[in-house]
Design a protein around this motif. Structure first.
Motif, PDB file in Angstrom:
ATOM      1  N   TYR A  19      34.019 -25.578 -22.791  1.00 44.27           N
ATOM      2  CA  TYR A  19      33.681 -25.249 -24.052  1.00 44.27           C
ATOM      3  C   TYR A  19      33.765 -24.208 -24.763  1.00 44.27           C
ATOM      4  CZ  TYR A  19      33.676 -26.184 -28.492  1.00 44.27           C
ATOM      5  OH  TYR A  19      33.303 -26.231 -30.494  1.00 44.27           O
ATOM      6  N   ALA A  20      32.896 -23.956 -24.205  1.00 44.03           N
ATOM      7  CA  ALA A  20      32.851 -22.609 -24.899  1.00 44.03           C
ATOM      8  C   ALA A  20      34.185 -21.245 -24.843  1.00 44.03           C
ATOM      9  CB  ALA A  20      31.752 -21.555 -23.924  1.00 44.03           C
ATOM     10  N   PHE A  22      34.925 -17.759 -18.887  1.00 43.78           N
ATOM     11  CA  PHE A  22      34.937 -18.273 -19.995  1.00 43.78           C
ATOM     12  C   PHE A  22      36.232 -19.506 -19.866  1.00 43.78           C
ATOM     13  CE2 PHE A  22      32.306 -15.493 -21.956  1.00 43.78           C
ATOM     14  CZ  PHE A  22      31.414 -15.583 -22.195  1.00 43.78           C
ATOM     15  N   HIS A  79      25.926 -17.485 -29.740  1.00 47.76           N
ATOM     16  CA  HIS A  79      26.552 -17.638 -28.175  1.00 47.76           C
ATOM     17  C   HIS A  79      27.877 -18.841 -28.360  1.00 47.76           C
ATOM     18  CE1 HIS A  79      27.924 -18.941 -24.196  1.00 47.76           C
ATOM     19  NE2 HIS A  79      27.786 -17.487 -24.273  1.00 47.76           N
ATOM     20  N   CYS A  80      28.695 -18.847 -28.504  1.00 49.05           N
ATOM     21  CA  CYS A  80      30.031 -19.959 -29.016  1.00 49.05           C
ATOM     22  C   CYS A  80      29.913 -21.302 -27.597  1.00 49.05           C
ATOM     23  CB  CYS A  80      32.182 -19.919 -28.471  1.00 49.05           C
ATOM     24  SG  CYS A  80      31.647 -18.657 -27.106  1.00 49.05           S
ATOM     25  N   SER A  81      28.265 -22.146 -27.356  1.00 52.61           N
ATOM     26  CA  SER A  81      28.639 -23.156 -26.944  1.00 52.61           C
ATOM     27  C   SER A  81      28.298 -24.308 -27.120  1.00 52.61           C
ATOM     28  CB  SER A  81      26.946 -22.819 -25.933  1.00 52.61           C
ATOM     29  OG  SER A  81      26.047 -22.817 -26.536  1.00 52.61           O
ATOM     30  N   ARG A  82      29.092 -25.346 -26.382  1.00 49.71           N
ATOM     31  CA  ARG A  82      28.855 -26.863 -26.905  1.00 49.71           C
ATOM     32  C   ARG A  82      27.290 -27.239 -27.458  1.00 49.71           C
ATOM     33  NH1 ARG A  82      32.015 -30.849 -26.263  1.00 49.71           N
ATOM     34  NH2 ARG A  82      32.870 -29.951 -24.540  1.00 49.71           N
ATOM     35  N   GLY A  94      29.246 -12.063 -22.537  1.00 48.68           N
ATOM     36  CA  GLY A  94      28.975 -13.145 -22.286  1.00 48.68           C
ATOM     37  C   GLY A  94      27.859 -12.947 -21.703  1.00 48.68           C
ATOM     38  N   LEU A 113      27.885 -12.310 -26.642  1.00 46.17           N
ATOM     39  CA  LEU A 113      27.495 -13.157 -27.255  1.00 46.17           C
ATOM     40  C   LEU A 113      26.179 -14.000 -26.894  1.00 46.17           C
ATOM     41  CD1 LEU A 113      31.086 -14.745 -25.978  1.00 46.17           C
ATOM     42  CD2 LEU A 113      30.802 -14.260 -28.793  1.00 46.17           C
ATOM     43  N   ASN A 132      25.157 -24.800 -29.102  1.00 48.79           N
ATOM     44  CA  ASN A 132      25.258 -24.289 -30.579  1.00 48.79           C
ATOM     45  C   ASN A 132      26.282 -24.908 -31.299  1.00 48.79           C
ATOM     46  OD1 ASN A 132      23.243 -22.861 -29.750  1.00 48.79           O
ATOM     47  ND2 ASN A 132      24.208 -20.597 -29.517  1.00 48.79           N
ATOM     48  N   THR A 133      27.230 -25.339 -31.110  1.00 48.80           N
ATOM     49  CA  THR A 133      28.285 -25.455 -32.161  1.00 48.80           C
ATOM     50  C   THR A 133      28.110 -26.852 -32.427  1.00 48.80           C
ATOM     51  OG1 THR A 133      29.900 -26.484 -29.972  1.00 48.80           O
ATOM     52  CG2 THR A 133      30.363 -24.362 -31.091  1.00 48.80           C
TER      53      THR A 133
END
Length: 219
Positions: free
Chosen positions: A75-76, A71, A191-194, A56, A150, A196-197
């Protein structure tokens, strides 16, 4: 991985690491306002002999900087650990706290920068200063066969650590880069960040498509 010609130090920075003044200042401020938080460099979370390394960017303020585990608490982590559980890279139950008993299986999670940066944005100098710890982590774990970056910064940091040209391995979501000279394959994901989602830049299905490729590489 072929890292024999590189210089290695400790795998993780000391908890009172003084190397980056801006990060130290933020850490000390948070110790005063949140003395019950971790507020220190976050060490890697790993299983024995990991074959997958997830990289990350840096600890989140209310995530790893608070809990002390990569992590964990934001949220990630919710999306990352759910996916790793689904694909067999973790076991147990993720409850967003370091004492939840969750264990990684065949995997390791770390960050390009081990300390919390202001606004979640490390400087180039801070990324460079922390790079030796990534190198040491790689050298200490020759079992690694796949790396999941990520985000672009994690991708570029990994390539720079291996002294590879970024132009030869452009970042793109779900990209797969074979690095035969280093015995590994680099996979990319947004990246699996809030953020980005929430914006739709990364969906759960998109994230799972990356893990489909990883599992195909290391069944």
């Amino acid at each position: 991985m072929n890292l024999q010609n590189k210089t290695h130090g400790p795998v993780d920075p000391p908890l009172d690491c003084p190397a980056c003044p801006r990060l130290v200042e933020l850490r000390e401020e948070l110790k005063a306002t949140h003395p019950d938080w971790h507020n220190a460099p976050v060490i890697s979370f790993t299983s024995e002999k990991p074959r997958l390394l997830v990289i990350g960017l840096a600890p989140g303020m209310k995530g790893a900087n608070c809990t002390g585990r990569p992590f964990t608490g934001d949220y990630a982590g919710d999306l990352l650990y759910k996916t790793m559980l689904d694909y067999g890279f973790a076991e147990g139950t993720y409850l967003a706290r370091p004492d939840d008993g969750l264990q990684l299986r065949d995997a390791m999670i770390t960050n390009a920068v081990r300390c919390l940066p202001p606004q979640n944005k490390p400087t180039g100098a801070e990324i460079k200063t922390c790079r030796p710890y990534l190198l040491s982590t790689l050298a200490a774990n020759p079992s690694i066969r796949a790396v999941l970056a990520l985000g672009r910064i994690a991708h570029e940091t990994f390539l720079t650590a291996l002294e590879l040209k970024r132009s030869a391995f452009p970042f793109a979501h779900c990209a797969e880069h074979n690095l035969p000279d280093h015995g590994t394959t680099l996979f990319d994901s947004y990246h699996c960040s809030r953020y980005n989602t929430n914006t739709g830049r990364l969906t759960e299905d998109m994230f799972r498509s990356v893990f489909d490729k990883i599992r195909n590489k290391i069944p």
